[in-house]
Scaffold this motif. Structure first.
Motif, PDB file in Angstrom:
ATOM      1  N   ASN A  51      25.441  24.687  18.781  1.00 50.47           N
ATOM      2  CA  ASN A  51      26.466  25.733  18.749  1.00 50.47           C
ATOM      3  C   ASN A  51      26.113  26.912  19.632  1.00 50.47           C
ATOM      4  N   THR A  52      25.039  26.811  20.353  1.00 54.00           N
ATOM      5  CA  THR A  52      24.581  27.992  21.086  1.00 54.00           C
ATOM      6  C   THR A  52      24.861  27.893  22.567  1.00 54.00           C
ATOM      7  N   GLY A  53      25.753  27.032  22.925  1.00 53.61           N
ATOM      8  CA  GLY A  53      26.075  26.935  24.341  1.00 53.61           C
ATOM      9  C   GLY A  53      25.315  25.827  25.013  1.00 53.61           C
ATOM     10  N   THR A 120      29.967  34.257  28.862  1.00 48.59           N
ATOM     11  CA  THR A 120      30.434  35.113  27.777  1.00 48.59           C
ATOM     12  C   THR A 120      31.732  34.582  27.186  1.00 48.59           C
ATOM     13  N   ARG A 124      31.616  31.237  20.455  1.00 47.77           N
ATOM     14  CA  ARG A 124      30.422  31.323  19.631  1.00 47.77           C
ATOM     15  C   ARG A 124      30.772  30.926  18.206  1.00 47.77           C
ATOM     16  N   THR A 127      26.264  31.051  12.348  1.00 50.42           N
ATOM     17  CA  THR A 127      25.107  30.194  12.083  1.00 50.42           C
ATOM     18  C   THR A 127      24.646  30.303  10.639  1.00 50.42           C
ATOM     19  N   PRO A 162      32.209  35.714  15.156  1.00 48.16           N
ATOM     20  CA  PRO A 162      32.517  34.869  16.312  1.00 48.16           C
ATOM     21  C   PRO A 162      33.832  34.127  16.108  1.00 48.16           C
TER      22      PRO A 162
END
Lengths: 357, 73
Positions: A51-53, A120, A124, A127, A162
């Protein structure tokens, strides 16, 4: 990785038992290429999309890295899973590279110019569960994680949420007057956003542009959200400050969203709204929502559902007897009733396929 | 005929039901709409008004000319 065997059993000639058991599909015996690779060996290389890119594409596509902070080197090679065609984005220097040779220890990355991907903009996700505190005595410089470090504005807490909400985000709001509007747009996921006023003295005096056409201003806007959103414990009191002129006003405006299973609690009195336009308590447009313990008085319409919205109205109250309609369903919308309902000169009005039941 | 639900004290019209087909003590049914009366009162008339207008005094109520709407449970 779990492997599942599917077997064929064959009855013997005398039909007294099984004479063969044939495994036909296991991860180990299904070849995927002429080099002898199997599903098992292929899946052993599997890595998870995070999930963090980060950035492992589905099988069949080369591995890419979209969140690097440096340029790739010759050691970013096949041993790390890169192959010809892999993309690498150096976010620090805004450059994009493509692998043209993944040979071990001698990988060749070709710079393809300035990266056009703005990281950007990558959605997001939450978590973990989080609880924020807001109080008129707080400060937006605080971390908002405890009542003695509360934020000053509700929007400070909202800005930390997010787009993808897979956890429970609770915003505890202390009594006081908040000169701001609440807007939630595009939130989705399996989690919840919960507004929790501490008492009956949480007053929202700000407003913003409404999203339902024919209404101009709104205090709370929920647009295109597909996660649970609710106001629980005590209602948020809507009291827009100033003179709205001729602008139609609505306390809670919900458009194209699905916010159940939790509910909204608001309190609104038309006498607190200075406008020559129509005053509406709650408008639900093309959405599914649940309204509980709302107090809506002196409005032209207390609860309006339109364009195939589905609204459950449970134990709501208020008198809208000036020239108002309490429940209004039109264009295929449904309002289902449970418990007390607000009243009006007209208690219920349905038009163009609307249903109140 | 049109049905008008209005505020008893101010006579301000809250709801207009065009082309009334049937009504009873609590409900007015039109072609594409239906209203349940709350704290207001209603009148059936041929006259044309808009929601928000003040209903004049002395309008003849023609609800007797409209079929009775069966009560639904």
């Amino acid at each position: 990785m779990a492997t599942y065997n599917t077997r064929i059993k064959k009855r013997n000639a005398s039909n007294t038992g099984w004479d063969s058991i044939l495994p036909i599909t296991t991860a180990e015996n299904v070849l995927i290429n002429e080099q002898g690779d199997t599903v098992a060996t292929h899946m052993a290389d599997d890595v998870q999309v995070t999930n963090t890119g980060q950035t492992e594409p589905p099988h069949g596509l080369p591995k890419c890295k979209y969140d690097a902070t440096v340029a790739p080197t010759e050691d970013n090679d096949s041993s790390e899973g890169y192959a010809v065609g892999s993309k690498w984005i150096d976010t620090t220097h805004a450059k994009i590279y493509e692998c043209v040779d993944a040979t071990g220890g001698a990988a060749v990355w070709q710079e393809n110019g300035v990266a056009s991907v703005d990281t950007t903009d990558i959605p997001r996700a939450t978590t973990a569960n989080a609880t924020y505190y807001v109080a008129t005595t707080g400060s937006d410089e605080n971390d908002g994680l405890s009542s003695d470090k509360a934020f000053k504005t509700i929007n400070k807490a909202l800005n930390l949420i997010p787009q993808i909400v897979n956890h429970i985000i609770t915003i505890n709001i202390a009594d006081g007057s908040y000169n701001e509007a609440i807007t939630l747009r595009g939130k989705l996921g399996g989690g919840k956003i919960v507004f929790k006023p501490a008492g009956t003295g949480v007053i929202l005096t700000g407003y913003t542009n409404a999203v339902t056409s024919s209404i101009d201003k709104a205090a709370i806007v929920v647009e295109k959200c597909y996660c649970s959103i609710s106001i629980i414990n005590k209602p948020i009191v809507i009291k827009p400050s100033g003179n709205l002129g001729s602008s139609p006003f609505v306390g809670l405006d919900i458009l194209s969203s699905m916010t159940t299973p939790n509910w909204f609690m608001i309190s609104i009195n038309g006498n607190d709204i200075t406008t020559s336009g129509e005053k509406k308590g709650i408008v639900v447009h093309s959405s599914i929502t649940y309204l509980y313990s709302c107090a809506i008085s002196k409005c032209h319409q207390a609860i309006t559902a339109l364009y195939h919205a589905k609204v459950h109205s449970y134990n709501n109250t208020g008198s809208n007897d000036v020239s108002g309609t309490a429940l209004y369903a039109l264009r295929g919308a449904t309002i289902s009733k449970e418990g007390t309902q607000p009243t009006g000169a007209t208690n219920e009005l349905t038009e163009k396929g609307g249903v109140i039941r | 005929m049109n049905g008008y639900i209005y505020n008893t004290e101010t006579r301000k019209i809250a709801t207009k039901i065009p082309n009334v087909r049937a009504c009873n003590d609590t409900t007015i049914k039109g072609d594409n709409s239906m209203a349940v009366i709350g704290t207001g009162q209603y009148i059936i008339t041929d006259a044309e008004y808009s929601e928000g207008d003040i209903l004049p005094e002395g309008i003849e109520d023609k609800r007797a000319e409209v079929p009775v709407l069966p009560i639904q449970y």
